[in-house]
Write a protein that holds these residues in place. Structure first.
Motif, short mmCIF file in Angstrom:
data_model
loop_
_atom_site.label_atom_id
_atom_site.label_comp_id
_atom_site.label_asym_id
_atom_site.label_seq_id
_atom_site.Cartn_x
_atom_site.Cartn_y
_atom_site.Cartn_z
N UNK A 460 0.86 -1.19 0.00
CA UNK A 460 0.00 0.00 0.00
C UNK A 460 0.89 1.23 0.00
N UNK A 461 0.82 2.01 -1.07
CA UNK A 461 1.72 3.16 -1.25
C UNK A 461 0.88 4.44 -1.22
N UNK A 462 1.25 5.34 -0.31
CA UNK A 462 0.51 6.60 -0.13
C UNK A 462 1.44 7.78 -0.39
N UNK A 463 1.21 8.46 -1.50
CA UNK A 463 1.94 9.70 -1.78
C UNK A 463 1.18 10.84 -1.11
N UNK A 464 1.91 11.72 -0.42
CA UNK A 464 1.29 12.83 0.32
C UNK A 464 0.22 12.31 1.28
N UNK A 465 0.65 11.42 2.14
CA UNK A 465 -0.25 10.73 3.07
C UNK A 465 -1.08 11.67 3.94
N UNK A 466 -0.56 12.81 4.44
CA UNK A 466 -1.37 13.65 5.34
C UNK A 466 -2.63 14.23 4.70
N UNK A 467 -2.75 14.18 3.37
CA UNK A 467 -3.98 14.68 2.75
C UNK A 467 -5.15 13.72 2.97
N UNK A 468 -4.86 12.52 3.48
CA UNK A 468 -5.90 11.56 3.81
C UNK A 468 -6.08 11.51 5.32
N UNK A 469 -7.24 11.03 5.75
CA UNK A 469 -7.41 10.72 7.16
C UNK A 469 -7.75 9.24 7.28
N UNK A 470 -6.83 8.48 7.84
CA UNK A 470 -7.04 7.05 8.02
C UNK A 470 -7.08 6.76 9.51
N UNK A 471 -8.28 6.61 10.02
CA UNK A 471 -8.44 6.32 11.44
C UNK A 471 -7.88 4.94 11.74
N UNK A 472 -6.86 4.89 12.57
CA UNK A 472 -6.29 3.61 12.95
C UNK A 472 -5.19 3.12 12.03
N UNK A 473 -4.54 4.02 11.27
CA UNK A 473 -3.43 3.58 10.41
C UNK A 473 -2.29 3.02 11.25
N UNK A 474 -2.12 3.56 12.45
CA UNK A 474 -1.05 3.03 13.32
C UNK A 474 -1.35 1.59 13.73
N UNK A 475 -2.62 1.27 13.94
CA UNK A 475 -2.97 -0.12 14.26
C UNK A 475 -2.69 -1.04 13.09
N UNK A 476 -2.97 -0.56 11.89
CA UNK A 476 -2.69 -1.38 10.70
C UNK A 476 -1.20 -1.67 10.58
N UNK A 477 -0.37 -0.63 10.76
CA UNK A 477 1.08 -0.82 10.67
C UNK A 477 1.55 -1.83 11.71
N UNK A 478 0.95 -1.76 12.89
CA UNK A 478 1.39 -2.62 13.99
C UNK A 478 1.10 -4.10 13.72
#
Length: 660
Positions: A460-478
């Motif tokens: 999953x590749x996100x260019x300019x990631x802060x333009x999105x809001x992903x609730x719980x992205x840290x949980x996904x990474x973990x």
């Protein structure tokens, strides 16, 4: 031990050596200019007898022999000379004195060749010889005053701030490897940035123009495609990355066990865009999925709410939108469960809206506060709660968005072993706030689906990631590592992330990402990276000058391998960071500060041969408008048919609200 007696004895020895040199020169002059000394009456029977004894030693067998021996003694006396150090003194001045002195010293014999008065000739020769001797003495003394150090050779401490880096190419079936070069003690060496465990996530940082996309992200797209990853790519400046992904798919699709399909979602060019419903009812298993979707879309549209999560006027609209989503999911098997239908449903009159929502038992607890406020005529509060959702979602009421979001060309299970996908979603920098919220909903649903075991590896590749809001992205990474899901987050600076996600969430993301690669960044981000890379043992020199002495001291101490100031001054294509390894393939040299090597002519040649993303269907404005009006009509038909049904059913008549 240097004692006062030793220094004094050494000084006496040096003085005596210099005196021997002078005496030898005087004897040389006395011997070869005897006639002049005799005229001056400086001769005696004793000195003549002494001179004869010296002659028998062979000292005068050659004219220059005695001069050479005198010069040797002079050099010996200068070896231990200690002058007051001067940092402004240089070798050029000292060598000028020495070379001039040597020339005068050895070519002074030319003064003896012309025929002239013997006394004048003797005075000329001895004068030139003395001047040459004194110039060599002065030059040698100046040499002892020169400070030999490299304090001025490396004013930015670049040589010290170099360290060994990984030069081996370490590959496995999951890795991404970037060729690079780095400098070690003044010499360029080839190296590799080995991302052998990208499932621990990759954070790509860098200010605009630092080369994030060209030097890093494009390699992640091409190399993961070659290693049969399924892919999701958020292309902020569509179609820059999507074209790379499409052509990589064309090149590598035959390598997959099951050929993946390529999909592109683009809200500006509808003819080249697939249609997809992010609220696919088949993928929403319970009401918590509806809650996550509602939270994502509303916080994506109102990023100022992110830091206010838990407040009454933030949670109320989220609960209302959750209720609408779940109602449409349950109604007729979810036929009308799309985001455009949700937006239009919220525009219903309150009698219709609350009557329909209270008929679904699973969401009764969510809508009761709104219904009570409406029945009790607390309209000011109610309008505030509902308007927050209506106004936010109203910004999405566009025929183009409705068209894309109401279709169903694909599902978001990109890592499905039986139907793998490459999915690119494009944004537009000029409409990033609106598009970003919709794309956030897509990604939120996608993360829920891909984060499952026994599926295909995916990136999953996100260019300019802060333009999105992903609730719980840290949980996904973990937890993504166990599902073989690699996450690549591209952003310009951590300050962006803190602004849009809040400090706590931004810090969590920064600290749990295993791989970091950064171009030029400033401020706190540069400091954090410098601390993350760590310290190395560096040579240190200090120069101390006082009225009596000059001293240079050298030491070793731990200092930052890459200071924050150096990170703030990186050139385009130059990156610093750290990689993560795994138990099967450990990397001892994880930190790097290097220049990534791109074969630019080959890339340019490849890009010229790129094919455009093809047209999927022919679209005209009338089709889009018809779809827009159909969605509005669908909701009106649902409202009136359900209201009539409930009014004519004794079991549900009591649920009908008729305030007007």
């Amino acid at each position: 031990m240097q004692t006062g007696e030793n220094e004094q004895a050494l000084r006496k020895i040096l003085d005596m050596t210099r005196l021997i040199s002078i005496v030898l020169l005087l004897i040389h002059c006395y011997y070869y200019l005897y006639a002049a000394f005799h005229s001056w009456q400086f001769t005696s029977e004793f000195s003549d007898r002494l001179l004869g004894n010296i002659r028998s030693t062979g000292l005068f067998s050659n004219f220059h022999k005695s001069k050479l021996i005198a010069l040797v003694f002079l050099i010996i006396s200068l070896l231990g000379a200690k002058g007051k150090k001067d940092e402004k003194m240089n070798y050029k001045t000292a060598m000028a004195y020495i070379i001039t002195g040597l020339l005068l010293y050895f070519f002074s014999f030319l003064a003896l060749l012309p025929k002239m008065d013997i006394m004048v000739q003797a005075m000329t020769y001895m004068g030139i010889l003395a001047i040459g001797f004194l110039l060599m003495l002065s030059g040698g003394t100046l040499l002892s005053r020169i400070i030999k150090d490299n304090l001025k050779d490396d004013i930015f401490n670049s040589e010290n701030e170099t360290f060994p880096q990984e030069e081996r190419l370490l590959e496995n079936e999951y890795s991404v490897n970037l060729p690079a070069r780095y400098k070690l003690k003044g010499k360029w060496r080839r190296s590799f940035i080995n991302y052998i465990n990208i499932f621990r996530a990759v954070l790509v940082l860098g200010t605009p123009g630092s080369g994030k996309s060209f030097f890093v992200i494009r390699h992640f797209i091409t190399q993961t495609s070659a290693k049969q990853y399924t892919q999701f790519i958020f292309d902020f400046k569509y179609p820059d990355l999507s074209v790379i992904a499409y052509n990589s798919w064309l090149k590598n699709k035959h390598l997959y066990k099951v050929t993946p399909a390529f999909y592109a979602i683009n809200f500006d060019d509808l003819s080249r865009s697939n249609r997809c419903n992010p609220l696919d009812p088949t993928q929403m298993l319970d009401i918590t999925d509806a809650t996550e979707s509602a939270r994502t879309i509303l916080l994506g549209l109102n990023k100022s709410w992110i830091v206010k999560v838990g407040d009454f006027f933030v949670e109320s609209p989220i609960n209302l939108v959750t209720a609408v989503i779940w109602y449409l999911k349950k109604y007729q098997g979810g036929t009308f469960c799309t985001l455009p239908h949700v937006i239009e449903f919220l525009q219903l009159e309150y009698d219709f809206l609350f009557t329909l929502l209270r008929s679904e038992k699973e969401i009764e607890i969510l809508v009761n506060p709104f219904i009570n406020a409406y029945i009790n005529d607390v309209m000011e509060q109610l309008e505030g709660q509902i308007a927050s959702a209506k106004i936010a979602l109203g910004r999405l009421a566009s025929p183009s968005l409705y068209y894309i979001l109401s279709g169903n060309d694909l599902s978001l299970d990109i890592n499905n072993p039986t139907a793998p996908k490459i999915l690119c979603i494009g944004s537009n920098p000029q409409k990033s706030q609106i598009y970003g919220a919709v794309i956030s909903l897509f990604v939120n649903r996608l993360l829920k689906i891909v984060n499952q075991k026994d599926k295909l590896k995916n990136c999953l590749i996100f260019d300019e990631f802060p333009t999105l809001f992903l609730n719980g992205i840290s949980n996904h990474i973990a937890v993504a590592r166990s599902a073989k899901s690699a996450t690549v987050l591209g952003l310009q600076d951590m300050a962006q992330l803190r602004k849009d996600y809040g400090k706590d969430e931004a810090d969590v993301i920064m600290n749990i990402v295993g791989n970091v690669i950064s171009g030029q960044v400033m401020g706190d981000t540069a400091k954090q990276l410098s601390e993350r890379i760590g310290k190395i043992m560096q040579d240190r020199q200090s120069l101390s000058i006082n009225s009596g002495d000059t001293s240079i001291s050298k030491s070793k101490q731990l200092e930052s391998a890459v200071p924050a100031s150096k990170i703030a001054g990186l050139s385009s294509g130059e990156f610093v960071g750290m990689v993560a390894d795994d138990p099967d393939n450990k990397i001892p040299l994880k930190a790097f500060h290097c220049e990534i090597l791109n074969d630019i002519p080959a890339i340019q040649k490849e890009e010229k041969a790129y094919k455009e993303i093809p047209v999927i269907r022919k679209i005209d404005r009338a089709m889009v408008e018809r779809n827009f009006l159909q969605i509005k009509q669908d909701i009106q038909e649902i409202a009136h048919s359900e209201m009539n049904r409930m009014m004519n059913d004794p079991a549900t008549q009591h649920l009908v609200i008729r305030k007007n």
